[in-house]
Motif scaffolding. Structure first.
Motif, PDB file in Angstrom:
ATOM      1  N   GLN A 216       0.827  -1.204   0.000  1.00  0.00           N
ATOM      2  CA  GLN A 216       0.000   0.000   0.000  1.00  0.00           C
ATOM      3  C   GLN A 216       0.865   1.259   0.000  1.00  0.00           C
ATOM      4  N   ALA A 217       1.977   1.216   0.724  1.00  0.00           N
ATOM      5  CA  ALA A 217       2.888   2.372   0.762  1.00  0.00           C
ATOM      6  C   ALA A 217       3.485   2.641  -0.619  1.00  0.00           C
ATOM      7  N   LYS A 218       3.849   1.583  -1.325  1.00  0.00           N
ATOM      8  CA  LYS A 218       4.404   1.740  -2.673  1.00  0.00           C
ATOM      9  C   LYS A 218       3.373   2.371  -3.603  1.00  0.00           C
ATOM     10  N   GLU A 219       2.136   1.885  -3.552  1.00  0.00           N
ATOM     11  CA  GLU A 219       1.070   2.450  -4.383  1.00  0.00           C
ATOM     12  C   GLU A 219       0.821   3.911  -4.022  1.00  0.00           C
ATOM     13  N   SER A 220       0.924   4.233  -2.738  1.00  0.00           N
ATOM     14  CA  SER A 220       0.707   5.603  -2.289  1.00  0.00           C
ATOM     15  C   SER A 220       1.762   6.546  -2.848  1.00  0.00           C
ATOM     16  N   HIS A 221       3.031   6.136  -2.798  1.00  0.00           N
ATOM     17  CA  HIS A 221       4.112   6.977  -3.340  1.00  0.00           C
ATOM     18  C   HIS A 221       3.948   7.185  -4.846  1.00  0.00           C
ATOM     19  N   GLU A 222       3.548   6.144  -5.563  1.00  0.00           N
ATOM     20  CA  GLU A 222       3.362   6.261  -7.009  1.00  0.00           C
ATOM     21  C   GLU A 222       2.189   7.183  -7.335  1.00  0.00           C
ATOM     22  N   SER A 223       1.122   7.094  -6.556  1.00  0.00           N
ATOM     23  CA  SER A 223      -0.027   7.963  -6.769  1.00  0.00           C
ATOM     24  C   SER A 223       0.328   9.422  -6.505  1.00  0.00           C
ATOM     25  N   PHE A 224       1.113   9.666  -5.453  1.00  0.00           N
ATOM     26  CA  PHE A 224       1.548  11.032  -5.146  1.00  0.00           C
ATOM     27  C   PHE A 224       2.408  11.587  -6.285  1.00  0.00           C
ATOM     28  N   ALA A 225       3.267  10.739  -6.845  1.00  0.00           N
ATOM     29  CA  ALA A 225       4.118  11.162  -7.969  1.00  0.00           C
ATOM     30  C   ALA A 225       3.264  11.553  -9.172  1.00  0.00           C
ATOM     31  N   LYS A 226       2.176  10.803  -9.416  1.00  0.00           N
ATOM     32  CA  LYS A 226       1.274  11.147 -10.520  1.00  0.00           C
ATOM     33  C   LYS A 226       0.641  12.514 -10.288  1.00  0.00           C
ATOM     34  N   MET A 227       0.250  12.781  -9.051  1.00  0.00           N
ATOM     35  CA  MET A 227      -0.361  14.082  -8.746  1.00  0.00           C
ATOM     36  C   MET A 227       0.617  15.224  -8.968  1.00  0.00           C
ATOM     37  N   ILE A 228       1.868  15.027  -8.540  1.00  0.00           N
ATOM     38  CA  ILE A 228       2.884  16.072  -8.737  1.00  0.00           C
ATOM     39  C   ILE A 228       3.108  16.317 -10.236  1.00  0.00           C
ATOM     40  N   GLY A 229       3.201  15.223 -11.000  1.00  0.00           N
ATOM     41  CA  GLY A 229       3.376  15.352 -12.450  1.00  0.00           C
ATOM     42  C   GLY A 229       2.201  16.050 -13.097  1.00  0.00           C
ATOM     43  N   PHE A 230       1.004  15.696 -12.657  1.00  0.00           N
ATOM     44  CA  PHE A 230      -0.195  16.316 -13.210  1.00  0.00           C
ATOM     45  C   PHE A 230      -0.247  17.797 -12.867  1.00  0.00           C
ATOM     46  N   LEU A 231       0.139  18.139 -11.633  1.00  0.00           N
ATOM     47  CA  LEU A 231       0.175  19.539 -11.214  1.00  0.00           C
ATOM     48  C   LEU A 231       1.178  20.328 -12.049  1.00  0.00           C
ATOM     49  N   ASP A 232       2.346  19.743 -12.300  1.00  0.00           N
ATOM     50  CA  ASP A 232       3.376  20.409 -13.104  1.00  0.00           C
ATOM     51  C   ASP A 232       2.873  20.664 -14.524  1.00  0.00           C
ATOM     52  N   GLU A 233       2.217  19.671 -15.110  1.00  0.00           N
ATOM     53  CA  GLU A 233       1.671  19.827 -16.457  1.00  0.00           C
ATOM     54  C   GLU A 233       0.583  20.891 -16.498  1.00  0.00           C
ATOM     55  N   ALA A 234      -0.290  20.868 -15.499  1.00  0.00           N
ATOM     56  CA  ALA A 234      -1.397  21.822 -15.470  1.00  0.00           C
ATOM     57  C   ALA A 234      -0.899  23.259 -15.333  1.00  0.00           C
ATOM     58  N   LEU A 235       0.100  23.481 -14.484  1.00  0.00           N
ATOM     59  CA  LEU A 235       0.642  24.824 -14.314  1.00  0.00           C
ATOM     60  C   LEU A 235       1.371  25.293 -15.566  1.00  0.00           C
ATOM     61  N   GLY A 236       2.064  24.351 -16.226  1.00  0.00           N
ATOM     62  CA  GLY A 236       2.795  24.714 -17.439  1.00  0.00           C
ATOM     63  C   GLY A 236       1.888  24.983 -18.624  1.00  0.00           C
ATOM     64  N   ALA A 237       0.708  24.395 -18.623  1.00  0.00           N
ATOM     65  CA  ALA A 237      -0.204  24.528 -19.771  1.00  0.00           C
ATOM     66  C   ALA A 237      -1.478  25.266 -19.383  1.00  0.00           C
ATOM     67  N   VAL A 238      -1.399  26.152 -18.391  1.00  0.00           N
ATOM     68  CA  VAL A 238      -2.609  26.794 -17.876  1.00  0.00           C
ATOM     69  C   VAL A 238      -3.320  27.628 -18.948  1.00  0.00           C
ATOM     70  N   LYS A 239      -2.572  28.249 -19.863  1.00  0.00           N
ATOM     71  CA  LYS A 239      -3.196  29.038 -20.924  1.00  0.00           C
ATOM     72  C   LYS A 239      -3.986  28.153 -21.882  1.00  0.00           C
ATOM     73  N   ILE A 240      -3.415  27.002 -22.233  1.00  0.00           N
ATOM     74  CA  ILE A 240      -4.103  26.072 -23.135  1.00  0.00           C
ATOM     75  C   ILE A 240      -5.366  25.533 -22.469  1.00  0.00           C
ATOM     76  N   ILE A 241      -5.264  25.210 -21.187  1.00  0.00           N
ATOM     77  CA  ILE A 241      -6.418  24.680 -20.451  1.00  0.00           C
ATOM     78  C   ILE A 241      -7.563  25.681 -20.455  1.00  0.00           C
ATOM     79  N   LYS A 242      -7.249  26.936 -20.190  1.00  0.00           N
ATOM     80  CA  LYS A 242      -8.292  27.956 -20.158  1.00  0.00           C
ATOM     81  C   LYS A 242      -8.799  28.290 -21.553  1.00  0.00           C
ATOM     82  N   ALA A 243      -7.896  28.257 -22.531  1.00  0.00           N
ATOM     83  CA  ALA A 243      -8.298  28.574 -23.905  1.00  0.00           C
ATOM     84  C   ALA A 243      -9.318  27.579 -24.439  1.00  0.00           C
TER      85      ALA A 243
END
Length: 610
Positions: A216-243
């Motif tokens: 469960q701990a391994k799955e938790s760390h991997e899920s957290f990594a996905k969230m960080i990656g998703f956050l990084d993508e969303a912040l980098g592409a915020v103009k495209i998302i809103k457009a």
């Protein structure tokens, strides 16, 4: 355990911290246990009706292995010589001093362990980051950036806390437990042996509870990594998302991952927290039995009964036995999360860079003659990108790479600073095989200006000086003038000390590109690599940037990828690349004279589009 001991190696030199920690912890535990064992003679003094009985029983205990026997002899002597009131005062002073010393040593013990924790975190994070920066460029094309960020930040934090916390618990708590058991045995052997049966029972139940925690701990760390990656993508592409009015969709996507991560953590915490009440309940159950059994012996005036003072001291000490046992339980539960995070971190540390200097590689001192592609082929996995490229780039010449998208131009550009090695064939510079030269010396001969203007969240001055940190202000200004950047820099709020923002977002596209060109000018390399440096600019900015590029390319060897073919008509040689092969080479006039050639067709298509 192999993973744990390897993680522990990052605490080296561990003896620097271990020796003072062992000494201070030993003394802290010793005085901590002594505080409780002093309760027995203290209550003996307070209860005058127990005085005679207390003395006789104490003599018997002292003759065996009572750790407070010597102190009790002092108490008995003081009672006879000074009376109970003065003896009580002396005892209170002794207890105060003992508690003070216990807390002083406890403080230094915790302080030493915190130093070890910080030292371990420093070494671990440094090792991880250094290895990440040493990895080849191709590695980052295949990995999620968020996963790497999570490993360097949160996973490393979990590892260092778990490792040092477990190290602390493994030494301190068993030592405390042993001291408490010795103190209990000194009061009553029979009662102690019976009551300690709760510890193995508690350990067995808890081991069953925490069995699935590591997965469960391994799955938790991997899920957290996905969230960080998703956050990084969303912040980098915020103009495209809103457009594209995708804000709600993106929020829902993040929320779904967040819910999964939260539910997983909830399950883990529930399992971890279940161990504590189980051990505490069993401990209270045993204390209750001891109270019932011991009190009944005292009330019945049994021959092997304890005195009231001894009995109170016994209950007080036994109530503390479950604390180190509980700490061991919590550490056993938490180590699974640390090991899971540790495996992820070690996986990143163990990733070897594909691009390393071979033994005996020599530095390239200067560039004098030519850069040569000799039958070079390259592929990404099973996809072949370049096929048998043969090309010679003479010093001082401007060579343009043109062709349809996906033809292999950018891959060729990446091979020149040796971001990758060819699958077959060789690249030579002044007759030296790239593999015989150090990577750093090859890149010292080159400067790069990409289509994407990459700036750091720092001042304009530091961004220009990135290629030459020791550069003077005069050198930076001279480079900015050549890049047509000096005028607009002076009009910013703080001139050269103006911060450009995250990835340079406080500057326009043309301004960012001219800063990048100034950076390349300051480096003053003999070879310039220009990858579609003007394709993303408006007409006015393109004119200024193209003029800056022309200044940059003077007296240098330049390899240019051009989106707008009109900008490379004056190149000494134009190389047309399609489907990973060189289709045509020559000057603009030579290629235009071939009416059926690919270059002529590309020019006509672009002219028609314009």
């Amino acid at each position: 355990m192999k993973t744990y001991f390897r993680l522990l190696s990052f605490a080296k030199p561990i003896e620097k911290f271990a020796i003072p920690y062992i000494i201070t912890t030993l003394l802290a535990v010793l005085f901590g246990v002594l505080n409780l064992t002093l309760l027995s003679p203290l209550f003996g003094v307070m209860m005058s009706d127990e005085k005679t009985k207390q003395t006789s029983i104490t003599k018997t205990a002292a003759s065996n292995f009572d750790i407070t026997g010597k102190f009790q002899e002092f108490v008995n002597h003081s009672m006879t010589a000074n009376g109970p009131e003065k003896t009580l005062t002396y005892m209170c002073l002794v207890i105060v001093v003992s508690v003070l010393l216990s807390n002083i040593f406890k403080y230094f013990s915790q302080r030493t362990m915190e130093d070890l924790r910080v030292h371990t975190l420093l070494n671990l994070r440094k090792t991880v980051f250094n290895n990440v920066m040493n990895l080849h460029v191709g590695y980052f094309n295949n990995e999620r950036k968020g996963d790497i960020i999570a490993k360097v930040s949160s996973d490393v934090q979990v590892v260092q806390f778990t490792v040092t916390n477990t190290l602390q618990v493994v030494f301190k708590e068993p030592l405390t437990l042993i001291f408490y058991i010795v103190a209990l045995l000194s009061i009553s052997v029979k009662l102690t042996l019976f009551s300690l049966m709760v510890i193995p029972v508690s350990a067995f139940i808890i081991s069953k509870i925490v069995k699935r925690l590591k997965q469960q701990a391994k799955e938790s760390h991997e899920s957290f990594a996905k969230m960080i990656g998703f956050l990084d993508e969303a912040l980098g592409a915020v103009k495209i998302i809103k457009a594209f009015n995708a804000t709600e969709r993106i929020k829902d996507k993040f929320h779904a991952e967040n819910v999964f991560y939260s539910n997983l953590n909830r399950k883990m915490v529930r399992r971890q927290q279940l161990g504590s009440p189980v051990s505490e309940f069993l401990g209270v159950l045993m204390v209750t039995f001891i109270v019932w059994y011991g009190a009944s012996l005292i009330m019945n005036k049994a021959s092997d009964a304890l005195t009231v003072g001894q009995f109170i001291a016994y209950i007080a000490i036994f109530s503390q036995v479950m604390r180190p046992a509980k700490a061991l339980t919590d550490a056993f539960s938490g180590i699974h999360s640390g090991i899971a995070a540790g495996e992820r971190v070690l996986d990143l540390i163990d990733t070897k860079p594909e691009m390393i200097n071979k033994i005996g590689a020599e530095p390239l001192q200067t560039f004098n003659n030519a850069l040569v592609f000799d039958n070079v082929s390259f592929s990404y996995g099973s996809k072949e990108v370049l096929k048998g490229i043969n090309l010679t780039i003479q010093k001082g010449k401007t060579v343009a790479l043109v062709g349809p998208s996906g033809g292999g131009k950018s891959t060729m550009m990446d091979l020149i600073p040796r971001f990758h090695d060819p699958l077959s064939g060789t690249i030579k510079i002044d007759g030296h095989d790239y593999r015989d030269l150090t990577i750093e010396s090859i890149r010292e001969q080159m400067g790069t200006v990409n289509q994407e203007s990459l700036l750091f969240n720092d001042t304009i001055f530091n961004n220009i000086a990135f290629a030459k940190p020791e550069a003077s202000e005069e050198e930076v200004i001279a480079a900015a003038k050549i890049a047509n950047a000096h005028e607009f820099i002076l009009h910013t709020e703080s001139g050269y000390q103006t911060f450009v923002g995250d990835r340079g977002n406080r500057l326009s596209g043309g301004q960012k590109q001219r800063i990048c060109i100034a950076r390349a000018v300051l480096a003053n390399p003999p070879i310039m690599l220009l990858d579609e440096a003007t394709s993303a600019l408006d007409t006015e900015s393109e004119k200024l940037v193209q003029e800056a590029l022309n200044n940059l390319m003077k007296n240098r060897t330049s390899i240019v990828i051009a989106h707008r073919l009109s900008t490379i008509q004056h190149a000494d040689m134009i190389v047309v690349i399609d489907k990973g092969q060189v289709r045509e080479t020559g000057s603009h006039q030579e290629l235009m004279s071939n009416t059926s050639g690919l270059y002529k067709r590309l020019i006509d298509m672009q002219a028609f589009t314009d």
